[in-house]
Design a protein around this motif. Structure first.
Motif, short mmCIF file in Angstrom:
data_model
loop_
_atom_site.label_atom_id
_atom_site.label_comp_id
_atom_site.label_asym_id
_atom_site.label_seq_id
_atom_site.Cartn_x
_atom_site.Cartn_y
_atom_site.Cartn_z
N ASP A 1 23.24 -25.08 25.43
CA ASP A 1 23.31 -25.14 23.97
C ASP A 1 22.36 -26.21 23.43
OD1 ASP A 1 24.57 -24.40 21.38
OD2 ASP A 1 25.31 -26.45 21.46
N HIS A 2 22.28 -27.34 24.14
CA HIS A 2 21.36 -28.41 23.74
C HIS A 2 19.91 -27.92 23.81
CE1 HIS A 2 19.79 -32.37 23.02
NE2 HIS A 2 19.26 -32.46 24.23
N LEU A 3 19.57 -27.23 24.88
CA LEU A 3 18.21 -26.68 25.01
C LEU A 3 17.92 -25.67 23.90
CD1 LEU A 3 18.12 -26.33 28.89
CD2 LEU A 3 16.44 -27.60 27.53
N MET A 4 18.93 -24.88 23.54
CA MET A 4 18.77 -23.92 22.43
C MET A 4 18.46 -24.68 21.14
SD MET A 4 19.50 -20.57 23.22
CE MET A 4 20.46 -19.81 21.92
N GLY A 5 19.22 -25.73 20.88
CA GLY A 5 19.03 -26.49 19.65
C GLY A 5 17.74 -27.28 19.61
N LEU A 6 17.41 -27.94 20.73
CA LEU A 6 16.21 -28.78 20.73
C LEU A 6 14.95 -27.93 20.64
CD1 LEU A 6 14.35 -29.11 23.57
CD2 LEU A 6 16.47 -30.14 24.37
N LYS B 1 6.38 -29.20 10.80
CA LYS B 1 6.72 -30.06 9.65
C LYS B 1 7.56 -29.29 8.63
CE LYS B 1 3.46 -33.15 11.13
NZ LYS B 1 2.75 -32.41 12.17
N THR B 2 8.49 -28.48 9.12
CA THR B 2 9.37 -27.73 8.24
C THR B 2 10.78 -28.27 8.31
OG1 THR B 2 9.78 -26.09 9.97
CG2 THR B 2 8.04 -25.58 8.40
N THR B 3 11.55 -28.01 7.26
CA THR B 3 12.92 -28.48 7.18
C THR B 3 13.84 -27.47 7.85
OG1 THR B 3 12.37 -29.46 5.05
CG2 THR B 3 14.70 -29.29 5.57
N PRO B 4 14.80 -27.94 8.63
CA PRO B 4 15.74 -27.01 9.25
C PRO B 4 16.49 -26.22 8.18
CG PRO B 4 15.96 -29.19 10.22
CD PRO B 4 15.05 -29.33 9.05
N PRO B 5 16.75 -24.95 8.42
CA PRO B 5 17.51 -24.17 7.45
C PRO B 5 18.96 -24.62 7.40
CG PRO B 5 17.16 -22.89 9.45
CD PRO B 5 16.39 -24.18 9.60
N GLU B 6 19.61 -24.31 6.28
CA GLU B 6 21.05 -24.62 6.16
C GLU B 6 21.81 -23.89 7.26
OE1 GLU B 6 22.75 -26.66 4.10
OE2 GLU B 6 20.81 -27.37 3.37
N GLY B 7 22.80 -24.56 7.82
CA GLY B 7 23.60 -23.94 8.87
C GLY B 7 22.88 -23.84 10.20
N GLY B 8 21.87 -24.72 10.41
CA GLY B 8 21.15 -24.75 11.68
C GLY B 8 22.04 -25.28 12.78
N GLY C 1 0.14 -37.03 11.62
CA GLY C 1 1.09 -37.52 10.62
C GLY C 1 2.45 -37.85 11.19
N MET C 2 3.43 -37.81 10.31
CA MET C 2 4.81 -38.10 10.68
C MET C 2 5.60 -36.80 10.69
SD MET C 2 4.90 -41.43 11.02
CE MET C 2 6.63 -41.92 10.91
N THR C 3 6.68 -36.79 11.46
CA THR C 3 7.55 -35.62 11.48
C THR C 3 8.96 -36.05 11.81
OG1 THR C 3 7.73 -33.32 12.20
CG2 THR C 3 7.18 -34.96 13.90
N GLU C 4 9.88 -35.09 11.74
CA GLU C 4 11.29 -35.41 11.92
C GLU C 4 11.96 -34.37 12.81
OE1 GLU C 4 15.46 -34.77 11.26
OE2 GLU C 4 14.02 -33.52 10.19
N ALA C 5 12.85 -34.84 13.68
CA ALA C 5 13.68 -33.94 14.50
C ALA C 5 15.01 -34.63 14.73
CB ALA C 5 13.01 -33.61 15.82
N GLY C 6 16.08 -33.90 14.52
CA GLY C 6 17.41 -34.45 14.78
C GLY C 6 17.73 -35.69 13.99
N GLY C 7 17.17 -35.80 12.79
CA GLY C 7 17.45 -36.96 11.95
C GLY C 7 16.60 -38.17 12.26
N VAL C 8 15.66 -38.05 13.19
CA VAL C 8 14.78 -39.16 13.56
C VAL C 8 13.36 -38.85 13.09
CG1 VAL C 8 13.80 -40.50 15.47
CG2 VAL C 8 16.18 -39.70 15.58
N THR C 9 12.75 -39.80 12.38
CA THR C 9 11.38 -39.64 11.91
C THR C 9 10.47 -40.55 12.73
OG1 THR C 9 12.14 -39.13 9.68
CG2 THR C 9 9.85 -39.82 9.90
N MET C 10 9.35 -40.00 13.19
CA MET C 10 8.39 -40.79 13.97
C MET C 10 7.02 -40.13 13.91
SD MET C 10 9.35 -39.87 17.98
CE MET C 10 10.97 -40.61 17.90
#
Length: 196
Positions: A39-44, A54-61, A98-107
């Motif tokens: 499940d973690h591999l599916m999500g990551l 550089k896109t925003t996760p959809p609602e209910g991701g 540039g900068m990007t975000e995954a899992g609430g972390v920006t770097m």
């Protein structure tokens, strides 16, 4: 830029060796059974694809943490597709800018690409160990993951590795590079499945 294809292909190869009766078995990630790791591999795979684009996760991701109960029944079909998309997304040179975000972390995006590789390689190894399969990591990916995990193991990085890796496992300095990378990532290279 690094190419994530080799690491992604290794994860996909391992999926054929995962049996339904192994889904509840433990993995080298404490408290994470095989189903939750999948499940973690599916999500990551989704999260890092969105990060590359550089896109925003959809609602209910996907939820914030892995869950065996949430593992999609179609994971054998969906995960290879998602990993293909991940590889393609990071082949675009713009993904590394540039900068990007995954899992609430920006770097910085170039660091995020390294985190994506690290996740694929380490969780690929976790899955291989948990299901009794061999694991292969090419020399370039091994060197990149070793550099990443050894940097994260420095004392001044203790706060940033919180939640990412467990405590460093001591591995001999003359051990193979991949074993040292595992140790820095809080994994015991000698971990084997022990069922009750």
């Amino acid at each position: 830029m690094i190419d994530l294809e080799s690491a992604a292909r290794e994860v996909v190869r391992l999926l054929d060796g995962v049996t339904e009766d192994q889904l509840d078995d433990p993995t080298p990630c404490a408290g994470t059974p095989v189903a939750a790791l999948l499940d973690h591999l599916m999500g990551l795979s989704l999260a890092f694809t969105w990060a590359a684009r550089k896109t925003t996760p959809p609602e209910g991701g996907p939820g914030p943490s892995a869950s065996a109960e949430r593992l999609d029944p179609q994971w054998r079909t969906l995960l290879p597709q998602r990993l293909d998309e991940l590889v393609e997304a990071w082949r675009d040179p713009i993904a590394w800018e540039g900068m990007t975000e995954a899992g609430g972390v920006t770097m910085p995006a170039e660091e995020m690409g390294m985190v994506a590789l690290d996740e694929l390689v380490l969780h690929g190894w976790d899955l291989a160990r948990a299901t009794g399969q061999p694991f292969t990591c090419n020399p370039a990916d091994t060197a990149a993951v070793l550099a990443f995990t050894s940097a994260s193991a420095q004392p001044d990085q203790a706060a940033s590795r919180e939640g990412l890796f467990g405590p460093v496992v001591e591995v001999p300095e003359d051990a193979p590079a991949f074993d040292r990378a595992l140790g820095f990532a809080g994994r015991d290279p000698a971990w084997t499945l022990k069922l009750a």
